[in-house]
Design an enzyme around this catalytic site. Sequence first.
Site, PDB file in Angstrom:
ATOM      1  N   VAL A 171       0.833  -1.201   0.000  1.00 21.86           N
ATOM      2  CA  VAL A 171       0.000   0.000   0.000  1.00 21.86           C
ATOM      3  C   VAL A 171       0.867   1.251   0.000  1.00 21.86           C
ATOM      4  O   VAL A 171       0.609   2.213  -0.722  1.00 21.86           O
ATOM      5  CB  VAL A 171      -0.935   0.008   1.230  1.00 21.86           C
ATOM      6  N   GLU A 172       1.929   1.234   0.809  1.00 20.18           N
ATOM      7  CA  GLU A 172       2.766   2.418   0.981  1.00 20.18           C
ATOM      8  C   GLU A 172       3.629   2.713  -0.235  1.00 20.18           C
ATOM      9  O   GLU A 172       3.723   3.855  -0.688  1.00 20.18           O
ATOM     10  CB  GLU A 172       3.674   2.235   2.212  1.00 20.18           C
ATOM     11  N   SER A 173       4.301   1.714  -0.752  1.00 22.80           N
ATOM     12  CA  SER A 173       5.355   1.981  -1.744  1.00 22.80           C
ATOM     13  C   SER A 173       5.483   0.929  -2.833  1.00 22.80           C
ATOM     14  O   SER A 173       6.348   1.068  -3.695  1.00 22.80           O
ATOM     15  CB  SER A 173       6.707   2.066  -1.018  1.00 22.80           C
ATOM     16  N   TYR A 214      -7.034   4.027   2.824  1.00 17.63           N
ATOM     17  CA  TYR A 214      -5.822   3.335   3.276  1.00 17.63           C
ATOM     18  C   TYR A 214      -6.139   1.940   3.806  1.00 17.63           C
ATOM     19  O   TYR A 214      -5.583   0.941   3.341  1.00 17.63           O
ATOM     20  CB  TYR A 214      -5.155   4.184   4.357  1.00 17.63           C
TER      21      TYR A 214
END
Length: 523
Positions: free
Chosen positions: A142-144, A247
């Site tokens: 999700v982040e990167s 998120y």
Amino acid sequence: MIIRLLPLPFVLLATALLGTGCSLHDPAKTAASGDTHGLSTGAERSTAQRPAPALSRDASRALRQPVMKPEDAPDIWTRARLGFAMTEALDHPRVAVYIEHYRRNPNIITVSSNRAKPFAYFILTEIERRGLPGELLLLPIVESGYAADATSPGMAAGIWQFIPSTGEHFGLIQDDWYDGRRDVYQSTHAALDYLESLHARFGDWYLALAAYNFGQGNVARAMAANAAAGRPTDYWNLQLSSEAMSYVPRLLALRALIEQPARYGIAVPKLANRPYLEPVQLGRQADLEYVAELARIEAREVLQLNPGYRRAITHPHAAQHLLLPAPAAQRLQLALQQRGPDYPLVRYSEYEVRAGDSLGRIALQHGVTVAELRGVNGLNGDMIRIGQQLRVPVSGATVTAHPAPGRAVAPSDWQYTVQSGDSLWTISRQYGVSIASIRERNDLAVNATLQPGQVLKIPQDQAEGTLRRVEYQIRPGDSLGMISRRFQVDIDDVQRWNALNGDGIRAGETLTLYVAANLAVDG
């Protein structure tokens, strides 16, 4: 707070016998539901009328099911599923949107999985050691997308996307040598520390995740606003930023796809459930290309596995560790033992300061940065004195246009006779060519050992010394790709000439470039 996950058979049995659910997601809700477990007399009679044989068979079947241990799982994703603990709102409409998004873009999971391959075993092991939900292994997707070189517009960096201030708060060093936010080993510990502290504050994993993304102060204020208006304060009812509101749904969508890939018609790359990397504590500053020679591994792989280092050299005082594939780590450990703890892993030349010298002039003359000169000589400023002896890393030594005396020159290649103590690393530095180009020209394997008297061909056409040297000051908006196109050089060469590990550059810094002598450029 440590969450202990119960074996699956026990959970099935407890569910069948009690007829109630227990949420690992929200301890507050679990505690509230515990107050209503007592049954009235009427409820007891109703329960007694249910057919007992079916219940008995279900319980018996659950008890007979084998319990898989994490170490016995056939792959990392199967092992992660054993620790999945976020069970609420899996069918929420906001989750369904992202399930469909990932189904339509399966390459996101494929590419992220391939990037995660070297690190997933370590990350999941640390998640399990702390008793945290297995879904956290999916959070860097999700982040990167598990890209350690990822940098957001807000300057968040690394697979866990730490902004500079939060990274500093959790002990991640960030300077000209090293950025701990991109070090997968260090940043993973910091991220899990942070997530644990957020869960301790909010008592709920969805709120903790929202705070990780949006800031704990912002989440707390959104909860207070809902409470004042008489509205629920759970994650799904908060008014947050659009990114924060997507998120948790993104993470739960990935959970659904990883848990049941066949149901959703996607293929998930298998990741081996065994350690890929071993840490090596070098105990001193080291040139990563030289370390690669000792470990008999490509320097590019060392750089890729250790993206925290901003240069092709470890930190002079702080970070001096490496993560390497297990066989390479063992070869390096053996080489270090054979050479002893005082053996230098960065080669230096000695330079005596002369009248008119400055650190900037010396750095330019030797092809290194002022920061490198300060670091290796323990200088706090730029003050030097005539007659002072400075150590200059050979790894940045100026490349001359001709080979050293006594070496014959062929029309297209230089010829070099290997001397005792030589390595491909030292030879490549003398001539200003890459190790890979020497290997290719001489058909040498990665683990080839040089022998005194052996004659090597040195590709003269790839030596920087035949070109014009340019000092280019990086401008706002520049990238390595733009600079390489402008000066007609390869990005790999720019990184090597300037000891860069990755694509990160800053406006105001100076890059050393070797460009064609007839190339006309402004500035």
